[in-house]
Scaffold this active site. Structure first.
Site, PDB file in Angstrom:
ATOM      1  N   CYS A 117       0.827  -1.389  -0.002  1.00 36.54           N
ATOM      2  CA  CYS A 117       0.115   0.170  -0.057  1.00 36.54           C
ATOM      3  C   CYS A 117       0.910   1.300  -0.072  1.00 36.54           C
ATOM      4  O   CYS A 117       1.756   1.365   0.876  1.00 36.54           O
ATOM      5  CB  CYS A 117      -0.790  -0.117   1.260  1.00 36.54           C
ATOM      6  N   ASP A 155      17.331  44.724  -0.842  1.00 33.93           N
ATOM      7  CA  ASP A 155      17.072  45.976  -0.974  1.00 33.93           C
ATOM      8  C   ASP A 155      17.612  46.679   0.175  1.00 33.93           C
ATOM      9  O   ASP A 155      18.013  46.161   1.263  1.00 33.93           O
ATOM     10  CB  ASP A 155      15.626  46.443  -1.147  1.00 33.93           C
ATOM     11  N   THR A 169      16.565  50.192   1.677  1.00 30.73           N
ATOM     12  CA  THR A 169      15.666  51.190   2.402  1.00 30.73           C
ATOM     13  C   THR A 169      14.493  50.244   2.780  1.00 30.73           C
ATOM     14  O   THR A 169      13.724  49.724   1.866  1.00 30.73           O
ATOM     15  CB  THR A 169      15.068  52.535   1.548  1.00 30.73           C
ATOM     16  N   ASP A 221      10.796  45.499  -1.124  1.00 33.11           N
ATOM     17  CA  ASP A 221       9.526  45.839  -0.374  1.00 33.11           C
ATOM     18  C   ASP A 221       8.410  45.413  -1.634  1.00 33.11           C
ATOM     19  O   ASP A 221       7.023  45.342  -1.184  1.00 33.11           O
ATOM     20  CB  ASP A 221       9.554  47.254  -0.335  1.00 33.11           C
ATOM     21  N   ASP A 227       2.340  -1.221   6.745  1.00 35.66           N
ATOM     22  CA  ASP A 227       1.636  -0.042   5.935  1.00 35.66           C
ATOM     23  C   ASP A 227       1.266   1.070   6.934  1.00 35.66           C
ATOM     24  O   ASP A 227       1.686   1.970   6.820  1.00 35.66           O
ATOM     25  CB  ASP A 227       0.508  -0.887   5.255  1.00 35.66           C
TER      26      ASP A 227
END
Length: 746
Positions: free
Chosen positions: A400, A444, A446, A641, A727
């Site tokens: 299974c 980034d 700022t 941002d 299983d």
């Protein structure tokens, strides 16, 4: 062609990917259905269909497989199918904050019970303790029947075999019914079918006792899967329980209590000390410490006053606040986080898609192997039929694929939930998987590495005291919204400097501001404007140049035409920026700063943080640099941002938006750090790497146990009940291992 519509359902009782696959296959066969998306993580099904589609038939297909199903509130579906459309799952009150769940909670719980009565689902949703569910009751009855069969076997040995057959049928009949329905719906190789064949075959070869035991163990395994899956599902959905059910509305000077879900945008609510805030909004009066830990995981309360943004589910600390509602219940921060995580959990990772494809061929292959094991040795090698059929039946159970197919989605769902509860949003398994491979992060400046707002760093006096200098500058800046003006006003407020009213203020475009203060003419000018007036001497010019070299902006204060002092300001690095970059370096991930700011300022910030940098970059330049990094072999994450950096975010392998619950932070890029902390990037990468290790462990457990029991079964060491343990035991182990990710501290 008819216009496609979309209808969303909650499906009760889905515990693993095999369940979802059966439902998907069955519903796709309904006329008019164009597409089906089934999510185990959220317990939902979404279908795209045309006007000719019979939605009653869709529901019958799902209920026929043994699952409970009902449409979400607001779906336009037929209303005469046993009242199914009226039954929203209010034990999952926290599904979508916008749906009108709480109001009808009692009626819907009654409706859910009626669904179980009408359709007899073994898979109905667990709405209380496990023993109160139909699945739990079936397991208990099967166990009791097995115990009774053992007792009867000892008391009356002659009928022991019949007692075990009856005990087996108690649990097997519901399983067999589901197997037959799945076969007719296009899934012949379901675990239920394998279980049914194995149990019936065991009875035929006089192994009734083992057959009954195997059926009981199978039901126990399914029950444990259901409990584990429910815990994973509830982890993120429980966020909505943080939002209070009621709010205090200010109405014509009076306060009245009303349902929080009914608050309109623009309404004014009163939040008392100690209360949870009932909606996203903006403070219009009052100042208090706000505990945002329930929403963002931020441990330190933040002091917030007028014009500050507050979020639903956060806790007001020590003062009464008046808040203007800015988002309806369906659109508040928590509702959007839950919605985004649910959508992310429905998005499959590459590893998960591979496992799904693999399992389609794996299960039929297992059936073929089991048949060969049962038939070839007796036919060609002189083996005993009973012995080898028994081994073949055991292999059916071993084969299974449940543990295998749930190994990846369980870990991903747990990680997405764990991340979201700590302010780390990742939009899907593919994003989560890729994050762990990142080797370069481009930031980034700022608002990402820095606070995004300048602060006064130096006050240089030429005659006046610092307080007097700051007071005169603040007088001139009253009423201005310019970032540099706000920096001066904030510093004056922090230092407790008096700011008397000014007379005859006048803005000097591009130069500064002038006015009368206490009988003095006071000017606050840029250095070039002061230079034009011939006000600066060589020493003052040198001081300004030194401050500029440090990346600081300088304003010159003149009193009656003479230089009284300098005020220097700079957008300072975030408090956690250095630690966050250090965490990335420790993880072997390189970092770079890309900014549109001038090179002098960029160099100053980069020197403080010890990071490589590129300055004076337009958006297209950032995009170009990201492309160059990728061509050099880096897996690049771009952090920004979400607006100015959009081209670079799109070009990167992973785009990460920074921000505390804003639309941009939640709805752009591939991931979002709601805290706005630099260290969150390293936390995302670490969470991804832990998740992938967890997935590898899960796959190893799933395949390893099966391989061991396959060999031991063929050589005759183990039999049917160890096979079913291989299983269900593997499935439970895999799920529990995945749930460990919920405890990750980010």
């Amino acid at each position: 062609m008819a216009e496609a519509s979309e209808t969303r359902y909650r499906v009760g009782g889905m515990d693993c990917a095999a369940c979802a696959s059966k439902i998907d296959t069955a519903v796709r066969r309904v006329a008019g259905v164009a597409d089906v998306t089934v999510s185990v993580a959220t317990g939902t099904m979404t279908i795209r269909h045309d006007a000719s589609s019979d939605l009653k038939a869709v529901q019958k297909k799902v209920t026929g497989l043994g699952y409970s199903v009902w449409p979400f509130a607001g779906n336009a579906v037929p209303s005469d199918e046993h009242g199914l459309h009226d039954h929203a799952d209010h034990d999952h009150d926290h599904d979508h904050a916008g749906h009108d769940y709480a109001r009808h909670d009692r009626d819907h719980r009654h409706g859910e019970r009626e669904i179980e009565k009408l359709h007899g689902q073994d898979h109905a949703t667990m709405t209380g303790s496990w023993w109160q569910s139909r699945k739990g009751r079936l397991t208990i009855f099967s166990g009791a029947a097995l115990v009774a069969a053992y007792a009867i076997g000892h008391l009356v040995p002659a009928i022991a075999s019949y007692a075990f057959i009856v005990a087996m049928l108690v649990g097997l009949l519901p399983i067999a019914r589901r197997a037959v329905m799945a076969a007719f719906s296009g899934t012949p190789f379901s675990i239920e079918m394998l279980m049914t064949i194995a149990a019936v075959g065991a009875v035929i070869i006089n192994a009734g006792e083992e057959a009954a035991t195997v059926v009981f163990l199978f039901l126990v395994g399914e029950l444990l899967e259901g409990v584990a899956a429910g815990k994973a599902r509830e982890s993120i959905q429980s966020l909505t329980a943080l939002v209070p059910k009621t709010a205090l509305l200010e109405d014509n000077g009076q306060m009245r209590e009303m349902p929080a879900e009914s608050l309109a945008v623009g309404a004014i609510i009163i939040v008392r000390p100690g209360d949870r805030i009932s909606a996203d909004g903006v403070i219009i009066s009052g100042e208090s410490a706000i505990d945002e830990a329930p929403v963002t995981g931020e441990s330190t309360p933040l002091r917030k006053g007028v014009d500050a943004v507050v979020y639903a589910g956060t806790v007001n600390g020590d003062a009464v606040l008046r808040v203007r509602v800015t988002a309806a219940a369906a659109d508040n921060t928590i509702a959007r986080v839950v919605k985004l995580v649910e959508e992310a959990q429905e998005s499959k990772a590459p590893t998960e898609r591979f496992i799904d494809r693999f399992s389609r061929y794996y299960t039929p292959s297992v059936v073929v192997v089991a048949a060969l094991v049962a038939v070839v040795p007796p036919l060609f090698l002189g083996g005993a039929w009973g012995e080898w059929i028994y081994k073949g039946l055991a292999i059916l159970l071993i084969g299974c694929p449940c543990a295998l197919v749930i190994s990846t989605p369980a870990a991903i769902a747990a990680s997405l939930s764990a991340g979201a509860r700590r302010g780390l949003l990742m939009k899907g398994g593919a994003v989560l998987e890729t994050l762990g491979k990142v080797t370069m992060v481009a930031f980034d400046k700022t608002g990402t590495l820095t606070e995004g707002k300048p602060r006064v760093t130096d006050i240089v006096s030429f005659g006046l005291g610092e307080a007097q200098l700051l007071s005169r500058a603040a007088v001139l800046e009253q009423g201005s919204s310019h970032p540099l003006a706000l920096a001066i006003l904030n510093r004056a407020r922090m230092d407790g400097v008096p700011v008397p009213p000014a007379l005859e203020l006048e803005a000097l475009p591009g130069k500064g501001v002038t006015g009368e203060v206490g009988g003095e003419t006071v000017d606050l000018l840029s250095p070039p404007a002061a230079r034009e007036r011939g006000a600066l001497n060589a020493g003052q010019e040198a001081r300004i140049a030194g401050l500029n070299d440090e990346g600081k902006s300088v304003s010159v204060l003149l009193v009656n035409g003479l230089v009284a002092g300098l005020i220097a300001m700079r957008d300072e690095p975030r408090e956690d920026a250095e630690a966050g970059l250090s965490a990335l370096k420790s993880a072997g991930v390189k970092a770079m700063m890309l900014t549109g700011d001038n090179k002098r300022t960029a160099a100053a910030v980069a020197d403080m943080l010890g990071i490589d940098w590129r300055g004076e970059m337009m958006p297209e330049d950032k995009q170009r640099v990201v492309g160059e990094l990728k061509r050099k072999g880096f897996v690049v994450a771009k952090v920004g941002d979400g607006i100015n950096d959009a081209p670079a975010l799109a070009a990167a392998d992973i785009g990460i938006a920074m921000g505390g619950g804003t639309d941009v932070a939640l709805e752009t890029a591939d991931a979002a750090a709601l805290h706005g902390r630099v260290g969150d990037v390293a936390r995302m990468i670490a969470l991804s790497q832990r998740t992938m290790r967890n997935i590898v462990a899960n796959i190893t457990i799933a395949l390893g146990l099966k391989a061991v029991f396959l060999v031991t079964t063929i050589i005759g060491i183990t039999g049917l009940w160890p096979a079913i343990l291989a299983d269900t035991g593997a499935t439970v182990l895999v799920t529990m291992n995945a749930l460990r990710l919920l405890r990750i501290k980010a």
